[in-house]
Design an enzyme around this catalytic site. Structure first.
Site, mmCIF file in Angstrom:
data_model
loop_
_atom_site.group_PDB
_atom_site.id
_atom_site.type_symbol
_atom_site.label_atom_id
_atom_site.label_comp_id
_atom_site.label_asym_id
_atom_site.label_seq_id
_atom_site.Cartn_x
_atom_site.Cartn_y
_atom_site.Cartn_z
ATOM 1 C CG HIS A 1 -0.406 0.052 2.529
ATOM 2 N ND1 HIS A 1 -0.015 1.232 3.152
ATOM 3 C CD2 HIS A 1 -0.163 -0.927 3.439
ATOM 4 C CE1 HIS A 1 0.434 0.973 4.359
ATOM 5 N NE2 HIS A 1 0.371 -0.330 4.566
ATOM 6 C CG ASP B 1 -2.252 4.530 2.988
ATOM 7 O OD1 ASP B 1 -1.961 3.430 2.492
ATOM 8 O OD2 ASP B 1 -3.092 4.655 3.892
ATOM 9 C CG ASP C 1 2.732 0.047 8.018
ATOM 10 O OD1 ASP C 1 2.334 -0.502 6.969
ATOM 11 O OD2 ASP C 1 1.983 0.297 8.980
ATOM 12 C CD GLU D 1 -3.234 -1.088 5.348
ATOM 13 O OE1 GLU D 1 -3.391 -2.110 6.049
ATOM 14 O OE2 GLU D 1 -2.635 -0.074 5.779
ATOM 15 C CD GLU D 2 -1.386 2.150 7.620
ATOM 16 O OE1 GLU D 2 -2.152 1.733 8.496
ATOM 17 O OE2 GLU D 2 -0.242 1.705 7.456
ATOM 18 C CG ASP E 1 1.176 -3.866 5.080
ATOM 19 O OD1 ASP E 1 2.072 -3.187 5.617
ATOM 20 O OD2 ASP E 1 -0.035 -3.645 5.261
ATOM 21 C CG HIS F 1 0.206 2.420 12.796
ATOM 22 N ND1 HIS F 1 -1.026 1.812 12.830
ATOM 23 C CD2 HIS F 1 0.715 2.140 11.574
ATOM 24 C CE1 HIS F 1 -1.245 1.184 11.690
ATOM 25 N NE2 HIS F 1 -0.191 1.370 10.908
#
Length: 483
Positions: free
Chosen positions: A76, A78, A115, A145-146, A169, A457
């Protein structure tokens, strides 16, 4: 020039370094999309874009591999955009500032974006490395995705034709994932009724910070504190002991991140101010002791502020505290089928004042669909009892494991040949896009693997250097040997 460009495998690290210079917040992936299209054009590769912004770049099979099934490499585009409160950074325009710290690559005060930037880099490197033998490759790069999986939800028709899909991922080298949790978001809306801040009160800002935060799937079982919960406990105690009036509450940011920071502005009668400050310090020490093992850097501080214009109406304050204290957050159930795997969880992600309402965002995850629905009901019930209006997202499906797939066996054998031991095969509590791909392409066989990342994150995100080489070698070996 960043020092990471000299790491091995150099091609992967060079491309990753290029990616860190491209802003790519969720829902604002235009710049990384242009980067990918320009990459395809510069290497004379076929590409296709769909209406939502997903991009697939294709490369024909090398000689002798033309009759093997097509392999999809998926990542992904983003990234989660989190920074420390004292870091000045514009995620829409600034390049991530990477540095090497011992065995790890980190970013200065922000998320690193490994990520899933390292997954993008590996896929692009494989597309242009002429030394790699492979069948036809489709490198699929999805958006958003996030914050909603909207790229995977809206994947255009005909974007991929492959038989095998390797999701890039995952965050634990040496582990191959063959299943993941499904999820749903639950948002609560509480009318924000206020009144003039009373005179004769002293006002304070209480800050909760220094928490580890982390991924609300991968890290939910680590016993970390939730800043919104801690702040709510502080306000409730101040209201009960000192008649505190709450003016503002702000905590957390992203639905899929355990909140690391929160602050509240509240007032207490002036004659109780000294006692209040002493109590916050004492209670803060008790909270730090409660989480001494999992949150060694937890910090709670109180500072005097000017009198705000308004405070919450007493009913609004009461309902907000009821909502925040009663809604569950953390692990709800462990899996009986796979020991050590979280089955069901929920995360109290953020609390925001938005115009005339208070918005509370939560997310629920489970590998069991009925348990996911029950977790959603538990959260909804707590919010409704506190007078909130509740809205659920559409949610996304889990990915049911297939322990007998050809792709899994190939991946395990490749890992054994390369590194002399078998990888762990497991499911993950975090959400992956694989469940949505399986809905659209039920014939797909899928696995997910990657290098080791930690602190995902959060600004503590870091990528273990040595595992990138192993990740790359495994990817090359799998695409070379899969039939």
């Amino acid at each position: 020039m960043s020092g990471i460009r000299n790491l091995e495998p150099r091609l992967v690290w060079e491309i990753f370094d290029d990616i860190t210079r491209v802003p790519r917040p969720s829902k604002r992936e235009e710049k990384i999309g242009k980067f990918l299209v320009d990459f395809a054009k510069s290497h004379n590769l076929d590409y296709q874009c769909d209406a939502i912004g997903n991009i697939v770049i294709r490369k024909a099979a090398t000689a002798g591999y033309e009759n093997r099934p097509t392999v999809v490499l998926q990542a992904h585009t983003d990234m989660v955009c989190e920074k420390n409160s004292d870091k000045v950074f514009d995620f829409d325009n600034d390049a991530i500032q990477t540095f090497i710290d011992g065995d790890w690559v980190k970013a200065d005060g922000t998320t690193l974006g490994a990520d899933d930037g390292i997954g993008i880099a590996a896929a692009l490197a494989l597309l242009v490395d002429e030394s790699v033998e492979h069948p036809a490759i489709e490198a699929l790069f999805t958006v958003d995705e996030e914050t909603g999986l909207t790229g995977a939800f809206n994947l255009g028709e005909g974007m991929v034709q492959g038989k095998y899909l390797i999701n890039l991922d995952s965050e634990d080298e040496g582990e191959v994932f063959i299943g993941c949790a499904g999820g749903v978001d639950t948002l609560a809306y509480l009318p924000l009724e206020s009144e003039t801040a009373p005179a004769g009160y002293a006002y304070y800002k209480v800050v909760v910070n220094g928490l580890l935060g982390g991924h609300s799937g991968d890290d939910i079982d680590k016993g970390r504190a939730n800043s919104n919960k801690l702040a709510a406990r502080i306000v409730e105690r101040a209201a009960r002991l000192f008649g505190a009036r709450l003016s503002h509450f702000d905590g957390g940011n992203l639905r899929n991140a355990i909140p690391r920071e929160a602050y509240v502005v509240l007032g207490v009668p002036s004659d109780k101010a000294e006692c209040f400050v002493a109590d916050v310090e004492e209670f803060g020490a008790a909270l730090r002791a409660e989480f001494a093992i999992t949150e060694p850097n937890a910090n709670i501080e109180v500072v005097a502020v000017d009198t705000p214009a308004t405070v919450l109406a007493e009913a609004t304050q009461r309902n907000l505290l009821l909502a925040l204290l009663s809604v569950p957050s953390g692990v709800l159930a462990m899996s009986a089928a796979m020991p050590g795997l979280v089955e069901t969880s929920t995360n109290l992600a953020s609390v925001k004042f938005d115009g005339g309402k208070i918005v509370i965002t939560t997310s629920q995850r489970s590998s069991v669909e009925s348990a996911k629905e029950y977790a959603k009901l538990q959260v909804e019930s707590a919010f409704v009892a506190a007078g909130c209006e509740v809205v659920h997202s559409d949610g996304y499906p889990g990915w049911a494991p297939n322990p007998h797939s050809t792709l899994l066996e190939c991946t395990k054998e490749a890992y054994q040949r390369l590194f002399g031991c078998e990888p762990k095969v497991r499911a993950i509590h975090a959400g992956l896009e694989c469940g949505l791909f399986l809905e659209k392409y039920p014939h797909l066989e899928m696995v997910s693997f990657g290098p080791t990342l930690r602190g995902v994150h959060s600004p503590d995100e870091r990528l273990e250097i040595a595992t990138v080489d192993k990740f790359w070698k495994l990817l090359v070996e799998v695409v070379k040997t899969i039939q």
